[in-house]
Scaffold this active site. Sequence first.
Site, PDB file in Angstrom:
ATOM      1  CG  ASP A 287     144.577  30.732 -23.116  1.00  0.00           C
ATOM      2  OD1 ASP A 287     143.327  30.677 -23.142  1.00  0.00           O
ATOM      3  OD2 ASP A 287     145.239  30.167 -22.237  1.00  0.00           O
TER       4      ASP A 287
HETATM    5  C1  BGC Z   1     142.460  28.814 -20.607  1.00  0.00           C
HETATM    6  C2  BGC Z   1     142.349  27.933 -21.830  1.00  0.00           C
HETATM    7  C3  BGC Z   1     140.914  27.765 -22.220  1.00  0.00           C
HETATM    8  C4  BGC Z   1     140.328  29.139 -22.491  1.00  0.00           C
HETATM    9  C5  BGC Z   1     138.889  29.105 -22.941  1.00  0.00           C
HETATM   10  C6  BGC Z   1     141.693  30.108 -20.786  1.00  0.00           C
HETATM   11  O1  BGC Z   1     141.576  30.755 -19.575  1.00  0.00           O
HETATM   12  O2  BGC Z   1     143.800  29.064 -20.303  1.00  0.00           O
HETATM   13  O3  BGC Z   1     142.946  26.691 -21.585  1.00  0.00           O
HETATM   14  O4  BGC Z   1     140.790  26.924 -23.321  1.00  0.00           O
HETATM   15  O5  BGC Z   1     140.409  29.912 -21.316  1.00  0.00           O
HETATM   16  O6  BGC Z   1     138.054  28.783 -21.898  1.00  0.00           O
END
Ligand code: BGC
Length: 870
Positions: A287
Amino acid sequence: MALISWFSLALVAIATSCTLASPVRGPLETRASNDGAFSPPYYPAPKGGWVSNWAEAYGKAHHIVSNMTLAEKVNLTTGTGIFMGPCAGQTGSVPRFGIPNICLHDSPLGVRNTDHNTAFPAGITVGATFDKELMYERGVGLGEEARGKGVNVLLGPSVGPMGRKPRGGRNWEGFGFDPVLQAIGGAQTIKGMQSTGAIASLKHLVGNEQEMHRMSSVVTQGYSSNIDDRTLHEFYLWPFAEGVRAEVGSVMIAYNDVNKSACSQNSKLINGILKDELGFQGFVVTDWLAHIGGVSSALAGLDMSMPGDGAIPLFGNSYWGYELSRSVLNGSVPVDRLNDMATRILAVWFKMGQDQNYPLPNFSSNTDDEKGLLYPGALVSPIGVVNQFVNVQADHNITARAVARDAITLLKNEGDLLPLRRNDSLKIFGSDAGPDPQGLNSCADKGCNRGVLTMGWGSGTAKLPYLITPQDAIADISPTAEFHLSDSFPSSVTANPDDIAIVFINSDSGENFITVEGNPGDRTSAGLHAWHNGDDLVKAAAEKFSNVVVVIHTVGPIILEEWVDLEPVKAVLIAHLPGQEAGNSLTDVLFGDYSPSGHLPYTIPYQESNYPASVGLLQQPFGQIQDDYTEGLYIDYRHFLREQITPRYPFGHGLSYTTFDFSEPSISIVTLLDTAYPPSRPDKGPVPTYPTNIPAASEAIWPSNFPSIWRYLYPYLNKADATAAAANSTKKYPYPEGYSTTPKPAPRAGGAEGGNPALFEVAFSVEVTVTNTGHRQGRAVAQLYVELPDSLGVETPSRQLRQFEKTKILQSGESETLTLEITRKDVSIWDVVVQDWKAPVRGDGLKIYVGESVLDERVECVVGGECSTL
Ligand code: BGC
């Protein structure tokens, strides 16, 4: 605006601690630390490529990786840095082999922060349709739009969180509070998306069940979700296993720890469970900014770091990139681990056909302008055309409307007040019926709750290309409708005896990097109650009008008790989070062109205290929260059944304008379960092999005259560092306990993507005829629940959803026979000692129920016996 939200993400720790200083209402507790939780080591990382379906793609990847330099391989694994390109993240490129920067971008409901896209209904809405075809079709739409914009990897679907915490901020991104509903929603979405060539990234593995404290800050560490092996397998992993079986190309690792080991470097989770037991052939990505260790994560099976930055974003440092090159040269990370990372990434790229005419990104999520900085994260960046405003919508509005419509869940309809007639005298109340007074998309990432609630907030959003509000759609059909779109009841309104009041209320939540009206993602201050005085608004309407319809847009369970039993409140519907077609989908149902056919993807309780105490939100000012999953499998309806708590509306509930009869049920044995455990797994096929010697230092040295961008992340080392690293290769890295380079014996529960293929053979097939016995057309959902026998030796929930099917539109009197198939895995428990799935032999003692909700059973089948209608 997008840029600002990204900075907020980077500073999430600070935002989180500020939020916690403010008083919060509801069950927020602290927990004593749990010393028992432990995630065992599992090394080495299993290599990809042993599944025959992937052989061709792996063959192509192998050919290229065999000819790549160290720097080229590393470049595929590491993002170029936050804001260092148009997408949420992008890898480095390998121009020598025609491999572009691979663009990874949100979201699960549409291409985020761009234009001319579709804002589809959110996952929770999709789950409520209980419609496999619509799930697939929406996936196709998402994939087509991702491809059209040049997004290689669309960051979704989300099947974690699973709704363990009703107040959790991101439950709405997934498909419902049940592993099978999540699994089918996720798998259908993946298949649809990937049919277009776009790569899906299934997220977040695993245990990211609350937003607060998901990441570490200066004073706290991201929480640890302490999940026992059986609960992990039977509940939280289930949809991931189905996603892997659907051949998902990528899995995103969660921020938090599982059993005290950070998911991004949890060897048991990635190497052991995902790659070995579930046979995942794609690549594992962090993530965003969840990467916390270089060698540790590589050894634990991580394949890609996103957006690539190290501890402090934008400083030009990474745990990988330069450092990964160095750790391969000095022998800390075995070169075959790097080869496996690069091979996995490229194999997915080839498998989806992205080597053939896949568009490059033609948009920028950093600006709405045509021209802008190519690398906004760099101090000095070239400027160029970044937005080509490519319209990717095609006719996806049709799917968006169909999903939103077929999700609408009718909770009650006294005296058949609904459907409305076109000449009914309507008075409409609540700001949730109208537009955002400050304009469409007026707040970044939907970080505000103004006007009709079409989605939650955070990264799981997309801009609305347009919005049909309920007001627009109602006014279109009923020119005399009167609108009072405020949150307080207008004292001046007159009520005529024939009037029907329609009151719109909502409940919102989202991601932790934005706080909306005191809610830091999770519903801390709002709790499970309607926002903006929604309860008072309904009560005021019910005082004045004798016929009231309540329409609810909500991210999840909402308490209705202040008004749901009031005599004038005749009809209540949940329209979930409908996306851009909010109004049209609603009027399709309100005025009776379609009967409602959605069903609740969660339970609605009488009160929040009906839930287990262990599923409240946790907060703690210092250290690490230990979130112990002591309730085990008893989430949502499983808990209500065990504790014999009557819900206000049960999981799966949803009325129609017509009625359905279930008749002629029958069950047949398709594959005899003649053993408790499945037959032995197949052996692994061969994997690509490469020379294992450490490459020459020269393979990672900066090319001469390279035009680098300041703070962009590159895989290169200067000559002195490269030479020093190579000279150090005899020094031993302090490997984690349990580290080994000898492959483990193949886990018996594995054998193919998703697990041992014998688990997925159909064991029983149930047929039932559904007849429309009412006077209007409509669609029925047959939900199949199992009750496993005590002979399995462990307590199991008394009902578990294992399958569902939805009829076509049935005219009055019309019938359709539905077939519901269940597999060996569907009737098994996870045996923690044997480490395999255990089923009742022959299905003895197994009971199967089919009904219209978990509490509305119409058919019972005893395996080995008969089926009867109830
Ligand atoms: C989120 C993800 C997301 C990623 C990219 C993170 O803060 O938890 O679900 O895909 O950011 O934006």
